[in-house]
Design a protein around this motif. Structure first.
Motif, PDB file in Angstrom:
ATOM      1  N   GLN A  25       9.781  -1.631   6.976  1.00 30.86           N
ATOM      2  CA  GLN A  25       8.520  -2.662   6.718  1.00 30.86           C
ATOM      3  C   GLN A  25       7.408  -2.040   6.235  1.00 30.86           C
ATOM      4  O   GLN A  25       6.831  -2.593   5.193  1.00 30.86           O
ATOM      5  CB  GLN A  25       7.986  -2.868   8.344  1.00 30.86           C
ATOM      6  N   ARG A  26       7.236  -1.034   6.368  1.00 30.87           N
ATOM      7  CA  ARG A  26       5.894  -0.358   5.640  1.00 30.87           C
ATOM      8  C   ARG A  26       6.485   0.001   4.410  1.00 30.87           C
ATOM      9  O   ARG A  26       5.306  -0.123   3.198  1.00 30.87           O
ATOM     10  CB  ARG A  26       5.793   1.047   6.213  1.00 30.87           C
ATOM     11  N   GLY A  28       8.481  -1.428   2.413  1.00 23.75           N
ATOM     12  CA  GLY A  28       8.457  -2.875   1.861  1.00 23.75           C
ATOM     13  C   GLY A  28       6.952  -3.293   1.479  1.00 23.75           C
ATOM     14  O   GLY A  28       6.816  -3.740   0.260  1.00 23.75           O
ATOM     15  N   ILE A  29       6.101  -3.088   2.320  1.00 25.45           N
ATOM     16  CA  ILE A  29       4.565  -3.439   2.162  1.00 25.45           C
ATOM     17  C   ILE A  29       4.046  -2.672   0.845  1.00 25.45           C
ATOM     18  O   ILE A  29       3.412  -2.879   0.134  1.00 25.45           O
ATOM     19  CB  ILE A  29       3.910  -3.086   3.401  1.00 25.45           C
ATOM     20  N   ALA A  30       4.575  -1.403   0.969  1.00 24.47           N
ATOM     21  CA  ALA A  30       4.076  -0.229  -0.159  1.00 24.47           C
ATOM     22  C   ALA A  30       4.477  -0.844  -1.379  1.00 24.47           C
ATOM     23  O   ALA A  30       3.826  -0.737  -2.472  1.00 24.47           O
ATOM     24  CB  ALA A  30       4.591   1.041   0.014  1.00 24.47           C
ATOM     25  N   LEU A  32       5.421  -3.976  -2.225  1.00 21.82           N
ATOM     26  CA  LEU A  32       4.722  -5.238  -2.671  1.00 21.82           C
ATOM     27  C   LEU A  32       3.325  -4.708  -3.333  1.00 21.82           C
ATOM     28  O   LEU A  32       2.735  -5.308  -4.153  1.00 21.82           O
ATOM     29  CB  LEU A  32       4.563  -5.909  -1.352  1.00 21.82           C
ATOM     30  N   THR A  33       2.680  -3.721  -2.569  1.00 20.13           N
ATOM     31  CA  THR A  33       1.306  -3.384  -2.813  1.00 20.13           C
ATOM     32  C   THR A  33       1.316  -2.942  -4.408  1.00 20.13           C
ATOM     33  O   THR A  33       0.269  -3.117  -5.161  1.00 20.13           O
ATOM     34  CB  THR A  33       0.691  -2.582  -1.856  1.00 20.13           C
ATOM     35  N   LEU A 333       1.194   5.384   2.923  1.00 24.90           N
ATOM     36  CA  LEU A 333       2.700   5.185   3.217  1.00 24.90           C
ATOM     37  C   LEU A 333       3.046   6.171   4.249  1.00 24.90           C
ATOM     38  O   LEU A 333       3.687   6.230   5.365  1.00 24.90           O
ATOM     39  CB  LEU A 333       3.538   5.098   2.295  1.00 24.90           C
TER      40      LEU A 333
END
Length: 349
Positions: A25-26, A28-30, A32-33, A333
């Motif tokens: 999840q992290r 994926g967020i990284a 996207l960011t 991250l």
């Protein structure tokens, strides 16, 4: 037999992904960011007023004594941006350049790239900022933990006053005060530069290292004084929360000495929430401090960033900004993942 082994492998892979789902999840967020950051840096230059390609072509035509048409073709090639293309093609051309490690070229200095500036200035910034961060973190957390443990007496008044004063003064003002008294008035330390050009020759020798430390003393002191208060307040707030935990009361009931309680139970647990802050602060060090480095005329990445902004060298600004963003996202991250592994409660958050 083969079918059984296959099912065991698949079950192991499934368990691995489920066990560390918080990590995916992290990541994926990284990603996207990072993608959003790339879009923002792409839009940044394209939204500047006027035609940057035409401006750069005029500079090239004057520098190289070539026709404006040739200069424009050369400008498109150097800057990796053709304003005549559609926005879709421009974006993929920009992404292609980034994937090849091309962060951008200067519009005003022939042959200068953002990669060259980062490679040349980043070591100086990291040298000063890393030492200052280590000093301020060590002193600040020690001060904050002690304030939480011992909240009365002259020591508490002196420490609190120091924290309030250093936290309320802007960092650039601390730098100017140190520069005025220690460099200009008393001439104890140099006022600018990274080392003595007349004494030391760059390289791994003791004379050069001593000269670097001597010239970096004032920037390090200014950085440290500006950051100690913040770390002390964060550590104090965290330590006050830890003091109310049952294991602290149990340690006291068992008659353990205060030094052991502070070292083994209070500090370790109070400093845990600061790990993420420390990592993010370290990541931001890669961007340097434009104001502070300009005050001391220190050749770090922050000063170069400030110079690029001042002369409106947009592609250099874009490249340095993208580099800083990538480092911050990556370190954040890593810190977040390590913190989640250390403290299982974070995974459930």
């Amino acid at each position: 037999m083969i079918k059984k082994v296959f099912h065991s492998i698949m079950a192991g892979i499934k368990w691995f992904f489920f066990r560390y789902r918080f990590l995916w999840q992290r990541i994926g967020i990284a990603i996207l960011t990072l993608f959003l950051t790339t879009i923002l840096t792409f839009i940044l230059v394209r939204s500047m007023p006027g035609s940057l390609i035409d401006s750069y072509a005029l500079e090239l035509a004057a520098q190289r004594n070539i026709t404006l048409e040739e200069a424009r073709r050369l400008a498109i090639q150097i800057l990796n941006w053709n304003p005549d293309e559609s926005m879709f093609h421009q974006f993929f051309r920009y992404i292609g350049g980034l994937l090849q490690g091309n962060l951008g070229s200067s519009m005003y200095i022939d042959g200068l790239t953002a990669n060259d500036v980062i490679k040349k200035t980043l070591p100086w910034t990291l040298f000063v900022a890393t030492i200052a961060l280590a000093i301020s973190f060590f002193i600040g957390t020690a001060m904050g933990t002690r304030l939480a443990w011992k909240r009365k007496g002259a020591e508490e008044v002196i420490s609190s006053s120091f924290i309030v004063i250093t936290s309320s003064i802007p960092d650039y003002l601390i730098g100017l005060i140190l520069l005025y008294f220690l460099a200009y008035q008393n001439k104890i330390f140099p006022s600018n530069g990274a080392y003595d050009l007349m004494v030391a020759s760059p390289g791994f020798n003791i004379q050069f290292i001593i000269s670097c430390c001597y010239y970096a003393f004032l920037p390090i002191l200014a950085y440290s004084l500006a950051q100690i208060g913040g770390w002390a307040l964060s550590a104090k707030g965290s330590a006050v929360g830890v003091l109310g935990e049952d294991y602290i009361n149990a340690a006291r009931a068992r008659g353990l000495p205060n030094k052991i309680i502070i070292r083994r139970y209070l500090k370790r647990n109070a400093l845990l929430p600061l790990v993420t802050s420390l990592a993010i602060t370290f990541a931001f060090l890669f961007g340097g401090s434009p104001v502070m480095e300009s005050i001391f005329n220190y050749p770090g990445i922050g000063q170069q960033f400030s110079i690029c902004i001042g002369r409106r060298d947009y592609f250099m600004v874009q490249g340095i900004l993208f580099f800083i963003s990538v480092v911050v996202i990556f370190v954040n991250l890593v810190a977040d993942s390590i913190y989640s592994l250390i403290d299982p409660r974070i995974r459930k958050g």
